[in-house]
Design an enzyme around this catalytic site. Structure first.
Site, PDB file in Angstrom:
ATOM      1  N   ARG A 250     -19.410  -2.384   1.217  1.00  0.00           N
ATOM      2  CA  ARG A 250     -19.296  -3.716   0.626  1.00  0.00           C
ATOM      3  C   ARG A 250     -20.662  -4.254   0.158  1.00  0.00           C
ATOM      4  NH1 ARG A 250     -19.796  -9.095   2.434  1.00  0.00           N
ATOM      5  NH2 ARG A 250     -18.512 -10.488   1.193  1.00  0.00           N
TER       6      ARG A 250
ATOM      7  N   GLU B 178       0.811  -1.217   0.000  1.00  0.00           N
ATOM      8  CA  GLU B 178       0.000   0.000   0.000  1.00  0.00           C
ATOM      9  C   GLU B 178       0.846   1.269   0.000  1.00  0.00           C
ATOM     10  OE1 GLU B 178      -0.531  -2.601   2.039  1.00  0.00           O
ATOM     11  OE2 GLU B 178      -2.383  -3.417   1.219  1.00  0.00           O
TER      12      GLU B 178
END
Ligand code: TPP
Length: 619
Positions: free
Chosen positions: A464, A357
């Site tokens: 989600r 990341e």
């Protein structure tokens, strides 16, 4: 400039000017500058291709000072190149000077802010990626690293990534002066410990004496001639080189030289060599990606169940169809964030960053240096891995777009390690950031479109699970706005949510209506900037009774954004703040929302109590 004698003289000039600059406010890092001076003298005189009069020239090389504390050396190079005057050099570290303690893009020849160690090479990877795969121009990226900063994990993300992407346009130069801030580094002068590691990562590595200008020159040529792999030059140097009082000695890191006049004399005095830095010799224009033309955002039927993360992927793909400057990166979760939809349509403009990341955010920053529009995505929780890069990106005045999916407890069974629960606070705290949190698919599409040309760090939080589409396609959602989703003249309380909690608020409003309590519902899709006007009008219309529900820890999220709108207000408000206050576990989304006290039932209860207590009190 091809004379070794001149390179040596230039090296001494860079040392002298570093000492002089640090003497101005008696602060700075002259000894760190002195070790790298010969390396930078040869680079400036014989290898860098850069038009100081035109820093925007797409053919320019890029020079990143990963050891940003060696700013006196960088500024001394600018003086030698004729970009700044001796007079300006003397403003170093003074209030208002663009020659700050560590370099930032306030200076036109600086691409990225450095000073947080371990970041320069990852940015270099981003710039080199832009050169190879986007601009498709053979400019070179040179990164000067300290040896102590090589201990940072982010450096090794960069080493691995650069080799994977075959970035032979990237050269790392490690200034191995043995010393760090408080003493010796892990590896001291063991050059092999760096070269062996670099080779194991797939790099070409060259060991040199970093004060032998001819060896430096040969190494730069070899780096430029090496194809298929990036090159690292591991240069043995001496910290404080040239001044006996500080040379190779502990205790002089980050300190102006004790006897500047004497040191300058020992270095051979002030020089004024002017270097004619070579302009870019390569030709050609940056590559332009072909597009199909006008923008057609995806549209979703009212009432359909669509996850906002899916709408992100579909909208980004559609924007990519229309705009060739839009780029996507993802951290090995593209089938979760739905960046894969963009990848499948625009593979040339997609970068797989794997589970790295820091390198992903750094690559986005590097890519935007060349004016591309990068969107980087991963789970909202995992951006915390790259938080220092995001913080520094703001100092870089970078324009990057971040999409964090899997927000909050509503992700369900995966449990707390995967839940973004501090992302709103983290991203709100970044200087100049924008934080967006859509609740339906059509709104997501419009916000993704708005992100493209927004400056600064722009964060989009997606959900989600599937949520019902509540807005018509094409409705407008200005950044900085809030949407009044339901209202009447009789509203007694306002329910404020965003993302998943907006839908819970709507259900709560339905049940309250059945009991004769009229509730206004506000969609706070723009968390930063927050819509102060709408919030204040809402408070006025509802007797100041507000229930805020958020799928986030209580600190720094929606609730505190709402409260900030009333900080300087005359009217007083009564805010009930529902947020995730206990450590969640696994379970069904509905179970977890209920356990956290942020589902429709809890919102309705809070509203009922608020109305009962305050209306009663008023009567
Ligand atoms: C992430 C981070 N940690 C700590 C520091 C504080 N710091 C500034 S310079 C320095 C030592 C750097 O040593 P090295 O990379 O070897 O560079 P040198 O000055 O020796 O050339 C440290 C620890 C920092 N700037 N960034």
């Amino acid at each position: 400039m091809e004379s070794p004698e001149l390179w040596r003289e230039l090296g001494q000039q860079l040392r002298v000017d570093s000492v002089r600059a640090a003497a101005v406010t008696s602060s700075g890092h002259p000894t760190s500058s002195m070790s790298g001076a010969d390396l930078m003298a040869v680079l400036l005189a014989n290898h860098l291709h850069y038009d100081f009069a035109n820093p925007e020239d797409p053919r320019n090389d890029h020079l990143v000072f990963s050891k940003g504390h060696a700013s006196p050396l960088l500024y001394a190079m600018y003086k030698a190149a004729g970009a700044i005057t001796d007079e300006e050099l003397f403003t170093f570290r003074k209030f208002g000077s663009r020659l700050e303690g560590h370099p930032t893009p306030v200076i036109p020849w600086v691409d990225v802010a450095t000073g947080s160690l371990g970041q320069g090479l990852p940015y270099g990877v981003g710039i080199a990626l832009a050169g190879k795969r986007l601009d498709r121009l053979p400019y070179r990226t040179w990164v000067l690293c300290g040896d102590s900063e090589i201990a940072e994990g982010s450096v090794w993300e960069a080493f691995e990534h650069a080799a994977y992407e075959k970035l032979d346009n990237l050269t790392a130069i490690i200034d191995v002066n043995r010393l760090g801030q408080r003493g010796e580094t892990m590896h001291g002068w063991d050059l092999g410990s760096y070269t062996k590691r670099a080779e194991a990562f797939g790099w070409h590595a060259i060991e040199i004496d970093g004060h032998d200008v001819e060896a430096i020159d040969r190494a730069f040529t070899e780096a430029a001639d090496t194809t298929g792999v990036p090159t690292v030059i591991v240069a043995k140097t001496i910290k404080g080189k040239g001044v006996q009082a500080v040379e190779n000695k502990d205790g002089f890191h980050g300190k102006a030289l004790p006897e500047a006049e004497q040191a300058i004399e020992e270095l051979g005095g002030i020089r004024n060599i002017a270097v004619e830095v070579a302009k870019p010799e390569i030709s050609g224009e940056p590559h332009v990606f072909e597009t199909s033309g006008s923008l057609e955002l995806p549209s979703y039927e009212l009432g359909a169940e669509v996850a906002t993360r899916k709408a992100y992927g579909e909208a980004l793909k559609a924007i990519g169809d229309a705009r060739g400057d839009v780029i996507a990166l993802d951290g090995e979760v593209s089938n979760s964030t739905y960046a894969e939809i963009f990848r499948d349509a625009h593979p040339d403009r997609y970068f797989e960053m794997f589970i790295a990341e820091q390198q992903m955010v750094a690559a986005a920053v590097g890519i935007q240096v060349r004016k591309w529009k990068p969107f980087a995505s991963t789970f909202a929780a995992f951006f915390t891995r790259a938080y220092d890069f995001i913080r520094m990106a703001a100092i870089s005045r970078a324009n990057i777009k971040l999409c964090g999916s899997h927000a909050g407890v509503s992700i369900g069974e995966d449990g707390p390690s995967q839940m973004g629960l501090e992302d709103l606070a983290a991203l709100r705290a970044v200087h100049g950031s924008t934080v967006l949190y859509p609740s339906d698919a059509n709104q997501t599409a419009k916000l993704v479109e708005a992100m493209v040309d927004l400056d600064g760090i722009v964060f989009l939080r997606t959900t989600r699970g599937e949520t019902p589409v509540i807005y018509e396609a094409g409705e407008s959602f200005p950044v900085g706005g809030a949407r009044v989703v339901r209202s009447s003249d009789e509203d007694e309380v306002a329910l404020i949510g965003a993302g998943i909690t907006l839908h819970e608020a709507l259900k709560a409003a339905d049940s309250l209506a059945g009991e004769g309590v009229s509730a206004r519902v506000i969609d706070l899709y723009s968390v930063k900037p927050v819509d102060v006007k709408t919030l204040r009008a809402t408070a006025e219309a509802t007797g100041g009774r507000l229930v805020v529900a958020e799928d986030h820890w209580p600190e720094g999220g929606l609730g505190e954004a709402v409260l900030s709108a009333f900080a300087a207000a005359d009217e007083s408000v009564k805010v009930v703040h529902l947020a995730v206050r206990e450590m969640p576990g696994s379970g069904k989304p509905a179970e977890l929302l209920a356990a956290a006290g942020i589902d429709a039932e809890h919102i309705a209860t809070a509203a009922r109590q608020l109305v009962a207590s305050t209306v009663g009190a008023a009567n």
